[in-house]
Write a protein that holds these residues in place. Structure first.
Motif, PDB file in Angstrom:
ATOM      1  N   VAL A 322      -1.708 -16.628 -15.816  1.00 59.71           N
ATOM      2  CA  VAL A 322      -0.783 -17.751 -15.952  1.00 59.71           C
ATOM      3  C   VAL A 322      -1.520 -19.089 -15.848  1.00 59.71           C
ATOM      4  O   VAL A 322      -1.372 -19.972 -16.705  1.00 59.71           O
ATOM      5  CB  VAL A 322       0.334 -17.662 -14.886  1.00 59.71           C
ATOM      6  N   ILE A 416       7.889 -21.252 -15.506  1.00 61.77           N
ATOM      7  CA  ILE A 416       7.220 -19.944 -15.494  1.00 61.77           C
ATOM      8  C   ILE A 416       8.187 -18.948 -14.880  1.00 61.77           C
ATOM      9  O   ILE A 416       8.708 -19.178 -13.776  1.00 61.77           O
ATOM     10  CB  ILE A 416       5.935 -19.994 -14.645  1.00 61.77           C
ATOM     11  N   TYR A 420       4.888 -14.086 -10.676  1.00 60.30           N
ATOM     12  CA  TYR A 420       3.905 -15.145 -10.423  1.00 60.30           C
ATOM     13  C   TYR A 420       4.349 -15.850  -9.144  1.00 60.30           C
ATOM     14  O   TYR A 420       5.453 -16.396  -9.086  1.00 60.30           O
ATOM     15  CB  TYR A 420       3.872 -16.114 -11.591  1.00 60.30           C
TER      16      TYR A 420
END
Length: 429
Positions: A322, A416, A420
């Motif tokens: 990411v 996002i 994550y």
């Protein structure tokens, strides 16, 4: 169907006395007709505190009319092998189908009946409510859907473009027959209605039959939903939506840009094509997916509308990548703004977009969609002939100016969604 290069599409356009616009294009290549009826009654008309009304109406409007039951409509469609498509977009509500030429009158009459006289049965509303709630819950479990919806909500705070088009679990529970009937009464009226028919049917017949179906419709014109302005984004924002049970993280990285009628539209389209569309995703695809192997997909989408639309870069990546993927997007955005396109990139992008036009107009449905876009944005009946010239006229400085004007990593909005765990710099709006 292919375009007549000398004369272009040259559709017939008539406005009925009550304001209904009829667009017709004859093509005898196949014995079929594509038709679309659109009303300016999209999701921008939804109340701020009750999103989802237009979408809900799109799911139930074809489930019965004052003159036909849901079974009658289903039997009529099944017997002719026709499927209706009903959709609520940001500004438009559309009902469309493609049918055999011999079924043209019956299908146009059915769509006219659905648009003018929906019965909105309570039993169908209950069924569709369950389907919409299921769909919203599925979106909540989809990192790509979460990243995009939250991106738009951040880019467009307290703005109709930021509202969830399907609504929320809470709003959908509150939408009942009274709300849907009121929305139909308030938003559907002849002066905002456009009928487009393309295919094996005489344009004069299209105009005559539309006159019989819609000509007696009288209603007060409604005020179209206004698109409010947007406060400038002065700083970079990044928000994380943890979905730790997923295997992939999805990134949305965007900016608000320009309206469709902005003179910079063609320069912006060419720049975006180079950035994230051309071949396998433009520069973004070449760098992040092909050379670095970090993304399952990456592209940029530019969606101007009546109001300033977004440019959103989207990528699906391994959660471990990411931060590297966002850094690479930053680098490509920064390079595009600082160095601009090359002459060869601009030429290739022009060739691609101009050569794509005939493919867009290969089918009756494609032509119908093109004509509706021309009507919505006032582009003119000869737009198919002028479009190549408009793209060819864009200079390198104009395309690079579009990049410098909007592509500023320090003002990017990033969402996002996925497994994550980095801490969000700020809470979700």
């Amino acid at each position: 169907m292919s375009i007549d290069e000398q004369h272009g599409l040259a559709p017939t356009r008539r406005r009925l006395q009550n304001g209904v616009v009829v667009l017709a294009k004859e093509s005898r290549v196949t014995p079929a007709v594509a038709m679309t009826v659109e009303v300016q009654a999209g999701t921008v008309s939804d109340p701020h505190d009750l999103p989802g009304v237009a979408h809900f109406l799109s799911r139930v409007i074809d489930r019965g009319t004052e003159h036909r039951s849901a079974d009658d409509i289903a039997e009529l469609l099944d017997s002719r092998g026709v499927s209706l498509a009903v959709a609520a977009m940001r500004h438009l509500f559309t009902v469309s189908c493609t049918c055999l030429a011999e079924d043209f009158s019956a299908m146009l009459a059915l769509i006219g009946d659905i648009v003018r006289h929906p019965s909105l049965p309570d039993s169908e509303i209950a069924t569709r409510r369950g389907e919409i709630i299921t769909s919203i819950r599925q979106d909540h479990d989809n990192p790509a859907a979460v990243a995009l919806e939250e991106e738009l909500a951040l880019l467009y705070p307290n703005h109709p473009y930021g509202q969830r088009m399907k609504g929320t679990l809470e709003s959908v529970e509150q939408i009942d027959r009274r709300r849907l009937a009121r929305a139909h009464h308030d938003r559907f009226e002849p002066s905002s209605l456009v009928v487009t028919c393309v295919g094996d049917v005489d344009p004069g017949r299209v105009v005559d039959e539309c006159g019989m179906l819609f000509g007696d419709w009288r209603s007060y014109p409604v005020s179209l939903a206004l698109v409010p302005g947007l406060p400038p984004v002065e700083r970079r924002r990044q928000v994380v939506f943890p979905m730790m049970n997923k295997a992939q993280a999805d990134i949305a990285y965007g900016f608000t840009t320009i309206a469709r009628r902005d003179p910079a539209y063609y320069a912006f389209s060419l720049m975006n094509n180079v950035l994230g569309q051309y071949a396998l995703g433009g520069r973004l695809g070449d760098s992040i997916r092909e050379r670095q192997g970090m993304a399952y997909y990456v592209f940029s989408a530019f969606e101007p509308n009546i109001g300033p639309g977004p440019l959103v870069i989207r990528a699906g990546v391994n959660p471990a990548n990411v931060d590297r993927a966002i850094a690479s997007i930053d680098e490509e955005v920064r390079r595009m703004a600082a160095d601009g396109l090359t002459e060869e990139e601009l030429r290739a992008s022009k060739r691609y977009l101009i050569s794509s036009l005939p493919r867009t107009l290969e089918t009756n449905a494609g032509i119908a969609n093109f004509l509706l876009t021309c009507e919505q944005f006032g582009l003119g009946l000869d737009y198919d002939q002028r479009l190549p010239e408009l793209l060819e006229a864009v200079t390198l400085e104009e395309a690079n100016g579009a990049a410098r004007r909007f592509l500023v990593p320090g003002r990017a909005t990033i969402t996002i969604a996925g497994p994550y765990a980095a801490e969000s710099p700020e809470p979700s709006a």
